[in-house]
Design an enzyme around this catalytic site. Structure first.
Site, PDB file in Angstrom:
ATOM      1  N   SER A 170     -12.079  -5.157 -12.764  1.00  0.00           N
ATOM      2  CA  SER A 170     -10.473  -5.003 -12.663  1.00  0.00           C
ATOM      3  C   SER A 170      -9.932  -5.807 -11.389  1.00  0.00           C
ATOM      4  CB  SER A 170      -9.966  -3.643 -12.988  1.00  0.00           C
ATOM      5  OG  SER A 170      -8.668  -3.643 -13.406  1.00  0.00           O
ATOM      6  N   LYS A 223      16.409   6.148 -13.355  1.00  0.00           N
ATOM      7  CA  LYS A 223      15.885   6.573 -12.122  1.00  0.00           C
ATOM      8  C   LYS A 223      14.641   7.616 -12.010  1.00  0.00           C
ATOM      9  CE  LYS A 223      15.925   6.501  -7.753  1.00  0.00           C
ATOM     10  NZ  LYS A 223      15.506   5.195  -6.948  1.00  0.00           N
TER      11      LYS A 223
END
Length: 308
Positions: free
Chosen positions: A127, A179
């Site tokens: 990765s 948010k």
């Protein structure tokens, strides 16, 4: 009452000698640590006087920030006695942005300093760690090394039901519909899921593009391999994910030959940080007294180029 035990004068002499000896050991440890910090030397460095050397930078464990590796790349990139750099990798990856930052620093040092940088994968180069390796001139891996895992993951633990069980309520005041997206106290809405998936998809596209660029191939070649899975070093060679099967010694000798160093190359490594008792005395013992940030990764929400 029993009379007080009378000590031999030699007992007190022994106590004084032992105290002085302990103090001397502590002072020596602190002095040695300070000298390492000032000189930047390392007990594992074997740089020959006036000769050419190969720098080895370890990329170990979960990648949480780029500062340490970037600083070492800049240092050896500016050192004219260092003819090449080997990134000795043993990492499952880590933070997306941190991995990407190191990737670009490798490319910069190669381009601006005209210095060869090679990746040598020990056990794991997956990765984010593979992301970094793809920026190098060559990638070496052992037959049984784990390589690949091109993909992005975002995860956290939802403990909303636990809070209900203990009769706790999360109170959040926010402006902006998304948010508080990802708040672990409530289930994701379809809009939040689409929002996060868009971010992950964008980062995935950057990952594929950068690996393709680093490996001098096309995104069409890399994308079928970008499933998040890993391959052994032996499997990775025909897929074009690495350049040669071989361990660190093979990478070292090949690199030395490529940069014109004959015989056994000298190796230089970054100085090691202060550890143990000296760290305790100097207040730099975070890793000794507190949990490592790597161990806390599963508790930290974020975007990761990481193989689990």
């Amino acid at each position: 009452m029993a009379p007080p035990v009378r000590r031999s004068p030699w007992f007190w002499v022994a106590i004084i000698v032992a105290t002085v000896a302990v103090a001397a050991v502590l002072m020596a440890a602190m002095f040695k640590s300070a000298m390492k910090d000032l000189t930047g030397s390392s007990s594992t460095s074997t740089t020959a006087f006036g000769g050419s050397s190969i720098a080895v930078i370890d990329v170990d464990g979960v990648i949480l920030d780029a500062d340490k590796v970037d600083k070492e790349l800049r240092k050896f990139g500016d050192d004219s006695s260092v003819k090449a750099i080997i990134l000795h990798i043993n990492s499952p990856g880590g933070g997306a942005a941190a991995s990407q930052e190191i990737y670009h620093e490798v490319l910069r040092v190669r381009a601006e300093k005209h210095k060869k940088i090679v990746a040598s994968v020990e056990s794991v180069g997956a990765s984010g760690a593979y992301y970094i390796a793809s920026a190098c001139d060559k990638i070496y891996a052992n037959d049984a090394s784990v390589v690949g895992s091109i993909g992005v993951i975002m995860e956290w633990t939802n403990y909303g039901d636990l809070m209900k069980w203990v009769k706790l309520k999360s109170v959040v005041i926010h402006a902006g519909e998304l948010k508080d997206a990802g708040d672990p106290t409530h289930d994701m809405t379809p809009k939040e899921a689409a929002y996060f998936q868009g971010l992950v998809d964008n980062m995935y596209g950057q990952f594929v593009h950068d690996v393709a660029a680093g490996r001098h191939t096309s995104e069409d070649v890399i994308r079928p391999l970008a499933t998040g899975q890993v391959w052994t070093g032996q499997q990775s060679l025909p897929l074009g994910l690495i350049d040669k099967v071989g361990g660190f010694r093979v990478a070292l000798m090949d690199t030395a030959k490529d940069v014109g160093i004959s015989g056994e190359p000298s190796i230089v490594k970054p100085s090691t940080g202060r550890k143990g008792l000296a760290a305790l005395l100097n207040g730099d013992a975070d890793d000794l007294l507190l949990p490592s940030p790597a161990r806390m990764l599963n508790q930290a929400p974020g975007f990761y180029f990481m193989w689990k």
